[in-house]
Design a protein around this motif. Structure first.
Motif, short mmCIF file in Angstrom:
data_model
loop_
_atom_site.label_atom_id
_atom_site.label_comp_id
_atom_site.label_asym_id
_atom_site.label_seq_id
_atom_site.Cartn_x
_atom_site.Cartn_y
_atom_site.Cartn_z
N ASP A 143 0.82 -1.21 0.00
CA ASP A 143 0.00 0.00 0.00
C ASP A 143 0.85 1.26 0.00
OD1 ASP A 143 -2.29 -1.50 -0.01
OD2 ASP A 143 -2.46 -1.55 2.17
N SER A 144 2.13 1.13 0.39
CA SER A 144 2.99 2.31 0.43
C SER A 144 4.04 2.27 -0.67
CB SER A 144 3.68 2.40 1.80
OG SER A 144 4.46 1.25 2.05
N GLY A 145 3.78 1.48 -1.71
CA GLY A 145 4.64 1.51 -2.88
C GLY A 145 5.72 0.45 -2.93
N GLU A 146 5.75 -0.48 -1.98
CA GLU A 146 6.75 -1.55 -1.97
C GLU A 146 6.13 -2.80 -2.56
OE1 GLU A 146 9.88 -1.41 -0.91
OE2 GLU A 146 9.86 0.61 -0.09
N PHE A 147 6.76 -3.37 -3.58
CA PHE A 147 6.24 -4.58 -4.21
C PHE A 147 7.25 -5.70 -4.03
CE2 PHE A 147 4.82 -1.08 -7.17
CZ PHE A 147 3.62 -0.89 -6.51
N TYR A 148 6.84 -6.77 -3.38
CA TYR A 148 7.75 -7.88 -3.11
C TYR A 148 7.50 -9.02 -4.08
CZ TYR A 148 8.92 -5.34 1.10
OH TYR A 148 9.34 -4.37 1.97
N THR A 149 8.55 -9.80 -4.32
CA THR A 149 8.47 -10.86 -5.31
C THR A 149 7.61 -12.01 -4.80
OG1 THR A 149 10.75 -10.29 -5.84
CG2 THR A 149 9.84 -12.28 -6.85
N PRO A 150 6.58 -12.41 -5.54
CA PRO A 150 5.79 -13.57 -5.13
C PRO A 150 6.68 -14.80 -5.01
CG PRO A 150 4.70 -12.39 -6.92
CD PRO A 150 6.07 -11.79 -6.78
N ARG A 151 6.41 -15.62 -4.03
CA ARG A 151 7.29 -16.77 -3.77
C ARG A 151 7.44 -17.70 -4.97
NH1 ARG A 151 7.16 -20.91 1.41
NH2 ARG A 151 9.21 -21.79 1.03
N PRO A 152 6.38 -18.01 -5.74
CA PRO A 152 6.58 -18.87 -6.91
C PRO A 152 7.58 -18.29 -7.90
CG PRO A 152 4.25 -18.72 -6.39
CD PRO A 152 4.94 -17.71 -5.54
N VAL A 153 7.61 -16.96 -8.02
CA VAL A 153 8.55 -16.33 -8.96
C VAL A 153 9.98 -16.49 -8.47
CG1 VAL A 153 9.26 -14.16 -10.05
CG2 VAL A 153 6.83 -14.71 -9.82
N ASN A 154 10.22 -16.20 -7.17
CA ASN A 154 11.61 -16.33 -6.72
C ASN A 154 12.04 -17.79 -6.66
OD1 ASN A 154 11.30 -17.33 -3.94
ND2 ASN A 154 10.77 -15.26 -3.31
N ARG A 155 11.14 -18.71 -6.38
CA ARG A 155 11.50 -20.14 -6.41
C ARG A 155 11.87 -20.58 -7.82
NH1 ARG A 155 7.39 -23.91 -3.20
NH2 ARG A 155 9.05 -25.40 -3.68
N PHE A 156 11.10 -20.13 -8.80
CA PHE A 156 11.40 -20.47 -10.19
C PHE A 156 12.75 -19.89 -10.61
CE2 PHE A 156 11.23 -19.00 -14.65
CZ PHE A 156 11.14 -20.23 -15.29
N MET A 157 13.02 -18.64 -10.25
CA MET A 157 14.27 -18.00 -10.63
C MET A 157 15.47 -18.70 -10.00
SD MET A 157 12.99 -14.02 -10.44
CE MET A 157 14.60 -13.27 -10.64
N VAL A 158 15.34 -19.08 -8.74
CA VAL A 158 16.43 -19.82 -8.07
C VAL A 158 16.60 -21.19 -8.71
CG1 VAL A 158 17.09 -20.92 -5.90
CG2 VAL A 158 16.20 -18.58 -5.89
N GLN A 159 15.51 -21.86 -8.95
CA GLN A 159 15.55 -23.21 -9.54
C GLN A 159 16.23 -23.21 -10.90
OE1 GLN A 159 11.77 -25.65 -9.61
NE2 GLN A 159 11.91 -25.16 -11.79
N GLN A 160 15.91 -22.23 -11.75
CA GLN A 160 16.46 -22.19 -13.10
C GLN A 160 17.85 -21.54 -13.15
OE1 GLN A 160 13.70 -24.40 -13.59
NE2 GLN A 160 14.83 -24.01 -15.48
N SER A 161 18.38 -21.16 -11.99
CA SER A 161 19.75 -20.65 -11.94
C SER A 161 20.75 -21.75 -11.63
CB SER A 161 19.86 -19.53 -10.90
OG SER A 161 19.08 -18.41 -11.30
N PHE A 162 20.25 -22.93 -11.24
CA PHE A 162 21.09 -24.13 -11.03
C PHE A 162 22.30 -23.81 -10.15
CE2 PHE A 162 18.84 -24.54 -15.07
CZ PHE A 162 18.19 -25.75 -14.89
N LEU A 163 21.99 -23.42 -8.91
CA LEU A 163 23.02 -23.01 -7.96
C LEU A 163 23.88 -24.18 -7.51
CD1 LEU A 163 20.82 -20.68 -5.72
CD2 LEU A 163 22.15 -20.06 -7.74
N LYS A 164 25.13 -23.85 -7.13
CA LYS A 164 26.07 -24.87 -6.67
C LYS A 164 26.76 -24.38 -5.40
CE LYS A 164 27.01 -26.36 -11.41
NZ LYS A 164 26.06 -25.38 -11.99
N LEU A 165 27.12 -25.34 -4.53
CA LEU A 165 27.90 -24.99 -3.36
C LEU A 165 29.21 -24.34 -3.78
CD1 LEU A 165 27.69 -27.97 -0.81
CD2 LEU A 165 26.72 -25.67 -0.57
N GLY A 166 29.62 -23.33 -3.04
CA GLY A 166 30.86 -22.64 -3.35
C GLY A 166 30.68 -21.40 -4.20
N GLU A 167 29.47 -21.20 -4.72
CA GLU A 167 29.20 -19.99 -5.51
C GLU A 167 28.73 -18.86 -4.60
OE1 GLU A 167 27.90 -21.52 -9.91
OE2 GLU A 167 26.32 -21.42 -8.38
#
Length: 501
Positions: A177-201
């Motif tokens: 309501d005060s202008g802050e828009f947060y990322t919906p969880r499905p969007v950030n989960r998809f972005m993390v998933q498709q970034s194929f993260l690895k230990l040490g990065e």
């Protein structure tokens, strides 16, 4: 004050139902206080108290148990939770004066011996913390309720993390309501998933907010940890930058509850931080949804090279990220349609997209469906995935469709992770193999994008542009996009004319 130390380890597990009940009691107690005006006051008040209780049990008591002779507490007497929060005789004005005049100033003044020292996190949080409760008696009641919450077992921590995420969702609702828009969880989960993260990065969110991307990255990687060295390295590799005090507090609390004892989140203007960074500060992965549509102050804008100076925050973040990535690094970033559309030789947006496609391989643009950020904004958004491995040769576009029968999303019917499943299947794994054109996916050669003035707002060719098939919302979006492009060009023209005077 007479400290009454409780044996937290002997406390029964806090069930999800009981925890939800305690949180409700806490919020009901704060509603009675004249100093609290809505959730934008109540949730931060609850969060810093929860932070101190969780830090005491999760970090301090565990540290002493593992190393009884060598562990040094970050918070020492009489400011430990067990010294003041568990003393029933400390109440009313005496408690309020202690919290306002002693506890918070002491915590804000802590100084760590090294970068990973949790005292640095504590002091950064409490520099912007204020006790907003006017009644010391109600404050005593609130502290007593928080003291009934325990974090000593893995089950307790997961339970609190679950309930805390529900609080964060409500916090996001209030902030929206005060202008802050947060990322919906499905969007950030998809972005993390498709970034194929690895230990040490090393993984950075330069607009970390309440920590959604960082928590998701940590959750994806923590089960791969086998040694204490790997655990410490993972904690150090999850990094964030957040400018505003309230999201910084909430994000630090969120990371702490998910198991990161000393969150590596800096309280700073990320644009200046990235502009002033060195090669040693570069990271392997950036995951972010930067603020867009806002304007940065002139001192920040002037930190950028001539020809790339703009007050549009989305462009400044994208430009900075290009320099922040290591060679071979990769990024997933949310950008609005207006950013994709900006074209022309004089357009700063087009220049930054040109730099992006010269420095990096922009391999995928995922076009999100209408209303993903509803109800706060209907601005159409996209996710850009790129790697700093050399110039772009072609770009794949994937348009995520709305579910059958839906015209958009709402607060009560938001996007679900399963709606990305067809895109995930099409993706082709980490190496993006065997991708094919279909009704949602199409490929555009770089020559076509270059010839269009770096327009990335490419319409799905399988749908066509039949106006009778387009919704009123889509037609309005197209008009807004066109007007935005015109206004951007006029703004740049006005800036140039002003510079000539």
């Amino acid at each position: 004050m007479a400290a009454i130390k409780k044996n937290a380890a002997a406390a029964p597990a806090t069930s999800r139902t009981r925890l939800a009940s305690l949180i409700k009691r806490a919020r009901d107690t704060m509603r009675k206080d004249a100093g609290m005006n809505g959730d934008l006051d109540r949730l931060p008040q609850l969060s810093w108290l929860l932070f101190l209780k969780a830090f005491d049990e999760r970090v301090e008591q565990e540290g002493e148990a593992l190393n009884p002779d060598g562990y040094r507490r970050a918070i020492e007497a009489p400011y430990r939770w067990e010294d003041w929060a568990t003393d029933p005789d400390l109440s009313g004005d005496e408690l309020k004066v202690f919290v306002n005049d002693k506890l918070i100033p002491h915590l804000a003044g802590l100084v760590g011996d090294h970068a990973e020292d949790p005292r640095n996190v504590i002091s950064t949080i409490f520099r912007d913390v204020a006790n907003r409760m006017q009644s010391g008696t109600l404050l005593r009641d609130l502290v007593d309720i928080v003291d009934e919450i325990h974090f000593v077992s893995t089950d307790d921590i997961h339970t609190m993390a679950f309930v805390y995420e529900s609080i964060l969702r409500e916090m996001r609702d209030a902030a929206g309501d005060s202008g802050e828009f947060y990322t919906p969880r499905p969007v950030n989960r998809f972005m993390v998933q498709q970034s194929f993260l690895k230990l040490g990065e090393s993984i950075l969110d330069p607009a970390s907010g309440t920590g959604g991307f960082l928590v998701q990255a940590y959750e994806d990687l923590k089960d791969q940890v086998r040694t204490d060295t790997q655990r410490k390295r993972l904690h150090a590799d999850i990094r964030g930058i957040e400018k505003k005090p309230l999201p910084y507090l909430l994000g630090s609390m969120n990371l702490l509850l998910h198991g990161i004892d000393a969150p590596q989140v800096r309280r700073a203007n990320a644009l200046l931080e990235m502009r002033n960074s060195t090669a040693a500060d570069r990271v392997d992965v950036v995951l972010t949804n930067p603020p867009f549509g806002g304007e940065e102050e002139s001192t920040v804008v002037k930190a950028f090279p001539a020809g790339y100076q703009t007050q549009e925050t989305a462009w400044l973040f994208l430009y900075s990220i290009l320099d922040q990535l290591k060679r071979g690094g990769r990024c997933a970033i949310v950008l609005p349609n207006s950013s994709l559309y900006a074209t022309g030789e004089t357009s700063i947006g087009a220049k930054i997209k040109k730099k992006l496609m010269q420095d990096c391989h922009l391999h995928t643009v995922v076009r999100l469906p209408q209303g993903v950020f509803a109800p706060y904004t209907q601005i159409p958004s996209n996710i850009l995935f790129f790697e700093k491995t050399g110039p772009t040769s072609e770009v794949w576009f994937y348009e995520v469709p709305l579910p059958d029968g839906r015209r958009g999303y709402t607060k009560t019917k938001p996007m679900q992770l399963e709606e990305f499943s067809t895109c995930t299947e099409w993706w082709g794994g980490e190496k993006r193999e065997a991708r094919e054109n279909n009704e949602y996916a199409w490929k555009v050669p770089v020559e076509e994008i270059t010839g269009s003035g770096f327009n990335l707002d490419v319409t799905n060719p399988h749908v066509g542009d039949d106006l009778t098939r387009r919704t009123p919302e889509e037609l309005v979006d197209e008009l807004v996009k066109t007007e935005t492009g015109i206004l951007e060009l006029l703004e740049e023209l006005r800036t140039k004319l002003g510079a000539k005077k």
